[in-house]
Enzyme design. Sequence first.
Site, PDB file in Angstrom:
ATOM      1  CG  HIS A  26      -1.929  -1.151   1.327  1.00  0.00           C
ATOM      2  ND1 HIS A  26      -2.887  -1.577   0.917  1.00  0.00           N
ATOM      3  CD2 HIS A  26      -1.645  -2.425   2.203  1.00  0.00           C
ATOM      4  CE1 HIS A  26      -3.434  -2.347   1.238  1.00  0.00           C
ATOM      5  NE2 HIS A  26      -2.741  -3.147   2.320  1.00  0.00           N
TER       6      HIS A  26
HETATM    7  C1  BDR Z   1      -3.241   0.513   5.394  1.00  0.00           C
HETATM    8  O1  BDR Z   1      -3.412   0.121   6.596  1.00  0.00           O
HETATM    9  C2  BDR Z   1      -2.162  -0.284   7.078  1.00  0.00           C
HETATM   10  O2  BDR Z   1      -2.291  -1.513   7.924  1.00  0.00           O
HETATM   11  C3  BDR Z   1      -1.010  -0.212   6.215  1.00  0.00           C
HETATM   12  O3  BDR Z   1       0.357   0.203   6.619  1.00  0.00           O
HETATM   13  C4  BDR Z   1      -1.501   0.803   5.208  1.00  0.00           C
HETATM   14  O4  BDR Z   1      -0.948   2.009   5.533  1.00  0.00           O
HETATM   15  C5  BDR Z   1      -3.850  -0.267   4.332  1.00  0.00           C
HETATM   16  O5  BDR Z   1      -5.263  -0.207   4.792  1.00  0.00           O
END
Ligand code: BDR
Length: 315
Positions: A245
Amino acid sequence: MTKQPRKIIIDTDPGQDDAFAILLAMGSPEDIELLGIVAIAGNVPLALTQKNTRMICELAGKPQTRVFAGCDRPLSRNLVTAEHVHGKTGMDGPALPDPTMPLQDQHGVDFIIETLRREESGTVTLCPLGPLTNIAQAFLKAPDIIAKVQEIVLMGGAYFEVGNITPAAEFNIYVDPEAAEIVFKSGVPLVVMPLDVTHKVLTTRARVAAFRGLGTEVGRVAAEWAEFFERFDKEKYGSDGGPLHDPTVVAYVIRPELFKGRRINVEIETKSELTLGMTVADWWGVTDRAPNALFVGDVDAQGFFDLLTERLARL
Ligand code: BDR
Ligand code: CA
């Protein structure tokens, strides 16, 4: 004329994918001037995210980076964490030494405020990779800085992919929806990397092998982080790898042409118990609400991984 590197502040809750984002920024000095990193409570509590941030800096060989601790909880809610995804340290996978570099004394929110007041207006970009608490708190405390922000490029939200922490909401927005609402209504130009795009950048076998193939400590750790992190989403979605992400945010700052999106209106649900933290994205333009964000939906995934691997190779 040579291009000047863009000044950014990373606001983060590492998180294996946050770690990739920080490493990508550190491996890209011609594109990015990293003014500092602010930790936020999110994937795990603040005591761990600030420590993890310093571990990442030391892994990258950048112990001179200024790391600050920001808020330890959302504006008006209890903290929700994601150890089920990231492990109990937030960065489970490879064993890393405890950091020895210092945590700055200044509060992370005050660092954001001071930096925006000091730097020329329109030259600092904020890159939040976790809940938006620090940014919202800075805007509440010092509204004069809002107009000085060049852009906010953030990871958060979802439209076609809907939620990952609830059926309706993505984690970063869900943890502090009130903070997200402040940011989305701030008037600052926003670029949003929702799950719709991050679920397209998957850590396939070949891509993880490319990290390991660098033959460096950073490459080995990156491969082991990816292997730990991907198990959750692979099992959940049956995908070929885990979604990286957060580095999409930094990749956008470096190479915006890798991404495609639409300028649309995005509002945050803060009231409904059922859909709390939902990013209500007017993708199809069915309202007359004014656009407030570039909401990204597509990416050149291999171009993204090529960039990431090339920059990790430099560390
Ligand atoms: C986001 O949530 C976190 O768990 C990850 O680091 C990312 O920023 C994804 O939904
Ligand atoms: Ca994150």
